[in-house]
Design a protein around this motif. Structure first.
Motif, PDB file in Angstrom:
ATOM      1  N   UNK A  72      -5.588  -3.074   2.451  1.00 33.45           N
ATOM      2  CA  UNK A  72      -5.420  -3.862   3.664  1.00 33.45           C
ATOM      3  C   UNK A  72      -3.993  -3.771   4.185  1.00 33.45           C
ATOM      4  N   UNK A  73      -3.859  -3.485   5.472  1.00 26.29           N
ATOM      5  CA  UNK A  73      -2.592  -3.531   6.195  1.00 26.29           C
ATOM      6  C   UNK A  73      -2.764  -4.606   7.265  1.00 26.29           C
ATOM      7  N   UNK A 132       7.990  -4.394   2.314  1.00 29.59           N
ATOM      8  CA  UNK A 132       6.817  -3.708   2.874  1.00 29.59           C
ATOM      9  C   UNK A 132       6.518  -4.128   4.309  1.00 29.59           C
ATOM     10  N   UNK A 133       7.386  -4.970   4.895  1.00 31.68           N
ATOM     11  CA  UNK A 133       7.136  -5.517   6.231  1.00 31.68           C
ATOM     12  C   UNK A 133       8.072  -4.857   7.242  1.00 31.68           C
ATOM     13  N   UNK A 134       7.487  -4.428   8.365  1.00 31.71           N
ATOM     14  CA  UNK A 134       8.263  -3.865   9.481  1.00 31.71           C
ATOM     15  C   UNK A 134       8.116  -4.827  10.651  1.00 31.71           C
ATOM     16  N   UNK A 135       9.251  -5.255  11.233  1.00 35.27           N
ATOM     17  CA  UNK A 135       9.223  -6.212  12.342  1.00 35.27           C
ATOM     18  C   UNK A 135       9.917  -5.610  13.554  1.00 35.27           C
ATOM     19  N   UNK A 153      -0.788   8.955  -0.865  1.00 34.98           N
ATOM     20  CA  UNK A 153      -1.890   8.004  -0.824  1.00 34.98           C
ATOM     21  C   UNK A 153      -2.114   7.377  -2.195  1.00 34.98           C
ATOM     22  N   UNK A 154      -2.420   6.079  -2.207  1.00 33.49           N
ATOM     23  CA  UNK A 154      -2.700   5.403  -3.479  1.00 33.49           C
ATOM     24  C   UNK A 154      -4.051   5.859  -4.049  1.00 33.49           C
ATOM     25  N   UNK A 155      -4.364   5.353  -5.229  1.00 32.50           N
ATOM     26  CA  UNK A 155      -5.638   5.673  -5.878  1.00 32.50           C
ATOM     27  C   UNK A 155      -6.797   5.359  -4.940  1.00 32.50           C
ATOM     28  N   UNK A 210       0.835  -1.210   0.000  1.00 29.79           N
ATOM     29  CA  UNK A 210       0.000   0.000   0.000  1.00 29.79           C
ATOM     30  C   UNK A 210       0.864   1.252   0.000  1.00 29.79           C
ATOM     31  N   UNK A 211       1.766   1.344   0.955  1.00 28.70           N
ATOM     32  CA  UNK A 211       2.698   2.464   1.067  1.00 28.70           C
ATOM     33  C   UNK A 211       4.025   1.908   1.560  1.00 28.70           C
ATOM     34  N   UNK A 212       5.146   2.429   1.085  1.00 31.66           N
ATOM     35  CA  UNK A 212       6.435   1.892   1.520  1.00 31.66           C
ATOM     36  C   UNK A 212       6.871   2.479   2.864  1.00 31.66           C
ATOM     37  N   UNK A 213       7.406   1.634   3.753  1.00 31.28           N
ATOM     38  CA  UNK A 213       7.964   2.171   4.996  1.00 31.28           C
ATOM     39  C   UNK A 213       9.319   2.818   4.722  1.00 31.28           C
ATOM     40  N   UNK A 214       9.733   3.682   5.605  1.00 27.15           N
ATOM     41  CA  UNK A 214      11.008   4.381   5.473  1.00 27.15           C
ATOM     42  C   UNK A 214      11.774   4.309   6.785  1.00 27.15           C
ATOM     43  N   UNK A 215      13.087   4.311   6.703  1.00 25.83           N
ATOM     44  CA  UNK A 215      13.915   4.276   7.918  1.00 25.83           C
ATOM     45  C   UNK A 215      13.720   5.528   8.763  1.00 25.83           C
ATOM     46  N   UNK A 216      13.170   6.580   8.166  1.00 23.74           N
ATOM     47  CA  UNK A 216      12.933   7.815   8.925  1.00 23.74           C
ATOM     48  C   UNK A 216      11.528   7.896   9.501  1.00 23.74           C
ATOM     49  N   UNK A 217      10.711   6.845   9.296  1.00 23.24           N
ATOM     50  CA  UNK A 217       9.414   6.766   9.964  1.00 23.24           C
ATOM     51  C   UNK A 217       9.654   6.442  11.436  1.00 23.24           C
ATOM     52  N   UNK A 218       8.607   6.497  12.251  1.00 18.89           N
ATOM     53  CA  UNK A 218       8.756   6.394  13.704  1.00 18.89           C
ATOM     54  C   UNK A 218       7.891   5.295  14.310  1.00 18.89           C
ATOM     55  N   UNK A 219       8.265   4.900  15.548  1.00 12.18           N
ATOM     56  CA  UNK A 219       7.400   4.050  16.357  1.00 12.18           C
ATOM     57  C   UNK A 219       7.467   4.543  17.789  1.00 12.18           C
TER      58      UNK A 219
END
Length: 108
Positions: A88-89, A57-60, A81-83, A30-39
């Motif tokens: 589903x995530x 596309x998987x974050x563990x 955002x996609x079209x 759906x959307x790509x994760x980035x190393x600069x995203x947060x948790x």
């Protein structure tokens, strides 16, 4: 809205105590994760996800400890955002059954 830049915040709330758990978030193309995203774990402050947690596309996340009703959140910033449609995530804990989160985008 489709094509617009947004922040997405998938969240998991523990319905039982989690000790040394593995939380997997599959963004399912759906959307790509980035190393600069947060948790963040239950309000402890935002930390960068980092490359070691991302595989396509998987974050563990490993070694997660939560008491019942505590939460774990990911913040995906500046995502296009996609079209228009429903996407589903998938979120799972310790390889358990997937919890489905639906991202709904609309036309501009």
């Amino acid at each position: 809205m489709a094509g617009s830049v947004q922040t997405i915040q998938p969240m998991l709330i523990a319905n039982e105590k989690l000790t040394n758990a593995t939380i997997t978030i599959d963004l399912n193309g759906v959307i790509p994760p980035s190393v600069t995203d947060y948790f963040q774990i239950n309000g402890t402050g935002w930390l960068n996800i980092g490359a070691d947690k991302i595989d396509g596309d998987v974050i563990t996340f490993t070694g997660i400890n939560l008491d019942e009703e505590q939460w774990f959140m990911v913040q995906l910033d500046n995502k296009t955002m996609p079209a228009a449609g429903n996407y589903t995530i998938l979120i799972s804990v310790d390889s358990g059954p997937n919890q489905v989160m639906t991202l709904i985008t609309t036309a501009n």
